[in-house]
Write an enzyme that holds these catalytic residues in place. Sequence first.
Site, mmCIF file in Angstrom:
data_model
loop_
_atom_site.group_PDB
_atom_site.id
_atom_site.type_symbol
_atom_site.label_atom_id
_atom_site.label_comp_id
_atom_site.label_asym_id
_atom_site.label_seq_id
_atom_site.Cartn_x
_atom_site.Cartn_y
_atom_site.Cartn_z
ATOM 1 N N GLU A 274 0.828 -1.214 0.000
ATOM 2 C CA GLU A 274 0.000 0.000 0.000
ATOM 3 C C GLU A 274 0.864 1.265 0.000
ATOM 4 O OE1 GLU A 274 -3.060 -0.229 -0.763
ATOM 5 O OE2 GLU A 274 -3.218 -2.398 -0.460
ATOM 6 N N GLU A 303 -0.422 -0.667 -9.840
ATOM 7 C CA GLU A 303 -0.044 -1.975 -9.283
ATOM 8 C C GLU A 303 1.420 -2.283 -9.542
ATOM 9 O OE1 GLU A 303 -1.453 -4.150 -7.200
ATOM 10 O OE2 GLU A 303 -3.010 -2.628 -7.005
HETATM 11 ZN ZN LIG Z 1 -2.628 -2.771 -4.941
#
Ligand SMILES: [Zn+2]
Length: 507
Positions: A274, A303
């Site tokens: 995160e 991502e």
């Molecule tokens: Zn993620």
Amino acid sequence: MQAQTEERRKLVLDTLKLAEKYEHVCHVLNFDLETICPPAAMEEQGDLIAYFEAEGFRLTKAPAFQEAAEYLYAHRDELDEADRVMADQLHRTYLHTRNITPEKMKEFSEVRNRAYVRWIEAKQASDFERFAPSLEDIVRIQREEVALRDQEDPAAPVPSVYDRLLDDYERGMTTEQLDACFEACKRRLIPLLDKIRKSTVRIRTDFLSRPVTDDAQARMARRMLEVLHFDFSRGNFTTTEHPFTDWLGRNDTRLTTHYHPDAFLSSIYSIIHESGHAFFEMLQPEEDRDHYITGGKTMGMHESVSRFYENLIGRSEAFIHLLYPMVCEIFPEAMEGVSERELYEAVNLVQPSLIRTEADEFTYTFHIIIRYEIEKLLMSGEIRTEDVPALWKAKYREYLGIEPVDDREGCLQDVHWSFGMGYFPTYALGNMYNAMYYKRIKAEMDLDGAVAAGDFASVNAWMADNVFRRGNRLTPAEWIREITGRDFTPDDYLDYLEEKYTDLYKL
Ligand SMILES: [Zn+2]
């Protein structure tokens, strides 16, 4: 710039500034909804979010605003790059939303909020039947949303519904490209997984499930964020069921984690993951914020960054060298008698498992391929929602050799389908982008040296300059070419896995 253009530019910027306030409110409410909002208040809070969303949306539906934005798009040659990107993004949103009334928008938003609540109930009861009608609604509204859109080039052939959803999250990506990419993954990873399974190397895992307290985990989470150079004056963290990051405002990026009493590594790695998302938002160029274009980056880009921190850095020997003394200090009982090498091996254990978010780095892509294949079939109408649980089981058996005993650890495990489809592939694409720029950062700086020394200021600065800086302004294909000088390929990722796991499992 012509006076007429300047006038419209001002109107557009003033409106976006106001719309951002509504958005800000929605993010604060949503963060609350997903963290400490009591269950009985959730539906009401969801309605509140839907209301503010619709109000913000109404601002950008005003005829004067739309005229001005379209004027800018038509006169984009007069604009500098940031203004041009803003005009492009607005034009795209305009095409996507001009046929959607605020009432429709509110209806879609309510369907999603209801689906989210149903998903929580269904997951708790491990009963897919309870969620199935909502999933059907999601499929229906996504088809409807796509059908209401106008194409950039009306003469071009209309892509499939799923291709258009993919394009929402990963601009320019198609099922054709993804099919080829995932076939390449299956071709190389399935035989490799088979070899890993037959390897005689035994990795010690007994200490991973030793009990730890929430208190110690909270201390570890904070320490980890400090080590990663997270700016607490502009961000914070708390706990939730399903970890995520949200960017509420210019100086407010929040992330969440979850403390499992018998899996202390889980929260550590979700914090690292995160943090990657958080850095990408916190370290944005101010000029992009001033043009309200920070939504330009794709989920695949995002991502790639979170997984760069989580896997390429977080599961490296250099990082374990840094982490080892910290975990020994904070979790002395859990780490008793565990060596640094054993910790390194344990964080890289390959073990086919059922829960995506707990999957190891190697088998992760299979979890995505399974969801992608099911989503495509659902959106095309080749299967119905009631077919999902059985198909889910069959695919887990086929690719990973295991299957869930219930829906909670099967098709109900992820929140995503309460919002929509087309998102999951971005997780796998992220791994492929970051393997490409990992090569470049290693060529340009002593990455392992910096990581082992805890010098994340340098790592983050390199990422800001090379990876974060142009994310809002380029398509993923242009972006990865600009960073690496090469076209997108899954090969670097597959090479990386093969090299790392051949060594670890002595294949
Ligand atoms: Zn993620």
